[in-house]
Design a protein around this motif. Structure first.
Motif, short mmCIF file in Angstrom:
data_model
loop_
_atom_site.label_atom_id
_atom_site.label_comp_id
_atom_site.label_asym_id
_atom_site.label_seq_id
_atom_site.Cartn_x
_atom_site.Cartn_y
_atom_site.Cartn_z
N ARG A 180 3.85 0.69 -19.16
CA ARG A 180 2.50 0.30 -18.77
C ARG A 180 1.91 1.33 -17.80
NH1 ARG A 180 2.39 -5.31 -15.99
NH2 ARG A 180 3.68 -5.72 -17.85
N ARG A 181 2.74 1.78 -16.86
CA ARG A 181 2.25 2.79 -15.90
C ARG A 181 1.90 4.09 -16.61
NH1 ARG A 181 6.57 0.80 -13.12
NH2 ARG A 181 7.82 2.67 -13.48
N LEU A 182 2.72 4.50 -17.56
CA LEU A 182 2.45 5.75 -18.27
C LEU A 182 1.18 5.65 -19.11
CD1 LEU A 182 6.03 6.88 -19.34
CD2 LEU A 182 4.40 8.18 -17.97
N ALA B 212 0.83 -1.21 0.00
CA ALA B 212 0.00 0.00 0.00
C ALA B 212 0.86 1.25 0.00
CB ALA B 212 -0.93 -0.01 1.22
N VAL B 213 1.98 1.22 0.77
CA VAL B 213 2.88 2.37 0.81
C VAL B 213 3.47 2.64 -0.56
CG1 VAL B 213 5.08 3.17 1.74
CG2 VAL B 213 3.38 2.17 3.27
N ARG B 214 3.79 1.57 -1.31
CA ARG B 214 4.36 1.75 -2.64
C ARG B 214 3.31 2.22 -3.65
NH1 ARG B 214 7.02 -3.24 -1.48
NH2 ARG B 214 5.59 -4.35 -2.86
N ARG B 215 2.07 1.76 -3.48
CA ARG B 215 1.04 2.08 -4.46
C ARG B 215 0.45 3.47 -4.23
NH1 ARG B 215 -2.53 -3.50 -5.12
NH2 ARG B 215 -1.05 -4.59 -6.50
N ALA B 216 0.37 3.93 -2.99
CA ALA B 216 -0.29 5.19 -2.68
C ALA B 216 0.30 6.37 -3.47
CB ALA B 216 -0.25 5.46 -1.18
N PRO B 217 1.62 6.54 -3.52
CA PRO B 217 2.16 7.66 -4.31
C PRO B 217 1.79 7.56 -5.79
CG PRO B 217 3.85 6.78 -2.85
CD PRO B 217 2.70 5.81 -2.81
N LEU B 218 1.80 6.34 -6.34
CA LEU B 218 1.46 6.17 -7.76
C LEU B 218 0.01 6.56 -8.01
CD1 LEU B 218 2.31 5.26 -10.57
CD2 LEU B 218 1.64 2.92 -9.94
N VAL B 219 -0.90 6.14 -7.13
CA VAL B 219 -2.32 6.50 -7.28
C VAL B 219 -2.49 8.01 -7.23
CG1 VAL B 219 -4.58 6.36 -6.18
CG2 VAL B 219 -3.17 4.31 -6.40
#
Length: 410
Positions: A137-139, A6-13
């Protein structure tokens, strides 16, 4: 383990959502042009200044944004961009109270200044918030949220700003009511952006988002000059300038065009055509990506630009319902132009990629120039229909760029 994920995903979201937020602001302008035209009884040239003020903000802030990102890190640039975005949105409240068109234009300039920071910093930050293997993929995921924001912006404008009556406002009470219509939507937008800035500020980000980026000598004047001496980069900047001018020009005047091309069309119906255009734009991005598995990107760009040119000519010469359909359809073919021109321009530049990217962002100033040119043509010719020859010419320039790029690859 779940907590770490969750810590890794939160900034991306949080960062991916920025693509949605600036899409809302970009395409609310297309509604504002129709709204301000009747509120302030403007000519088409005067109404087109909405986009001139807006995209001038991108032009003026692209390089400063790159320098601040380099000195203070990606997150600092994002936060400054959000604060400028919110400040510009909240400036709509006094501008409406004063019923001042210049005050609205200043507010739009401030919003766009913030978006210049967001666009310059969010794209590379998304790429670096994770593995290099999945960066593309993220972009792509992040970019998919931009047209969703654009559609949302038009729907907000159609529902809460446009009254459905395109007749110029003559009474003091009517002007006050029409001016106040923008206050609620922009107050909500401004507060939402501030909340998002707070979330980004308090959320732990990985070091890559906060560390200073001093590599590659980004920002030296000699570096930008050297990049522009590269014929491929210069051609890409010119093509991007004309492409953004075509896109912004068509979307800015689509509501106005529909009212003139088919008399009796009201502004809300025109906004529906604009929404359909944005849906096709989003579909075109996915379709274009799929087609690139069978055709080279530059060959596909040439084909799409050629069809866009034809759509512009049909809109300018034929007009009527066919002209509206041509303009709506052109959005599908515009979908791949910006990223394809961008990728073709920066390919193989190595250490100078960031400088070229900043120049390509500055080329967005085409969105400030060509709507004004279209407004001037409309005022001189007496019809916005004729002015659609301007984006047709712009697509011709993109076609030329694509053909040269394809020849270079052969």
């Amino acid at each position: 383990m779940t907590g770490q994920l969750a810590v890794r995903r939160a900034p991306l979201v949080l960062v991916v959502a920025l693509f949605f937020l600036w899409g809302v602001a970009n395409n609310l302008n297309d509604v504002l042009i129709a709204h301000f035209k009747k509120l302030f009884t403007l000519s088409d040239l005067g109404a087109g200044l909405v986009q001139s003020a807006f995209y001038l903000g991108y032009f003026c802030l692209a390089i400063p944004a790159a320098l601040i990102m380099r000195r203070f890190g990606y997150r600092a640039a994002v936060l400054l961009g959000l604060l400028l975005y919110a400040a510009g949105a909240l400036m709509f409240l006094p501008a409406a109270a004063w019923q001042s068109y210049p005050a609205f234009l200043l507010a739009l300039f401030v919003i766009a200044s913030g978006l210049g920071f967001l666009e310059t910093s969010a794209n590379p930050l998304v790429a670096r918030l994770g593995s290099e293997d999945t960066a593309a993929r993220r972009l792509n995921l992040a970019q998919a949220f931009n047209p969703l924001g654009s559609i949302t912006g038009v729907l907000i404008g159609r529902t809460f700003i446009l009254s459905g009556d395109a007749a110029p406002v003559t009474s003091a009470a009517g002007r006050a009511s029409e001016a106040a219509a923008v206050q609620g939507p922009y107050l909500v937008i401004g507060l939402a952006v501030l909340v998002w800035a707070l979330l980004i500020r308090v959320t732990p980000f990985p070091a890559v988002a906060t560390e200073h980026d001093v590599e590659e000598g980004v920002g030296a004047a000699s570096d930008f000059a050297a990049v522009l001496r590269n014929p491929r980069v210069l051609a890409g900047v010119i093509a991007q300038f004309f492409y953004v001018g075509a896109q912004v020009g068509i979307w800015s005047f689509l509501i106005r065009y529909s009212e003139v091309a088919v008399p009796g069309t009201n502004e809300r119906t025109g906004a529906d055509y604009l929404t359909a255009s944005l849906v096709l734009f989003m579909v075109g991005r996915f379709a274009g990506t799929a087609l690139m598995t069978r055709f080279s990107p530059t060959r596909l760009l040439a084909g799409f630009a050629g069809v866009g040119l034809m759509c512009g000519l049909v809109a300018a010469v034929v007009g009527g319902g066919i002209g509206i359909a041509a303009l709506v359809a052109s959005s599908f073919f515009m979908s791949i132009m910006y990223p394809t021109i961008f990728a073709e321009t920066v390919e193989g530049l190595g250490a100078r990629t960031k400088s070229a990217a900043a120049l390509l962002v500055m080329a967005i100033v085409g969105g400030a120039v060509f709507p004004a040119v279209m407004g001037l043509v409309s005022d001189r010719a007496g019809s916005i229909v004729v002015a659609m020859i301007v984006p047709a010419i712009c697509f011709g320039v993109v076609l030329g760029f694509a053909l040269l790029a394809e020849r270079r690859r052969a």
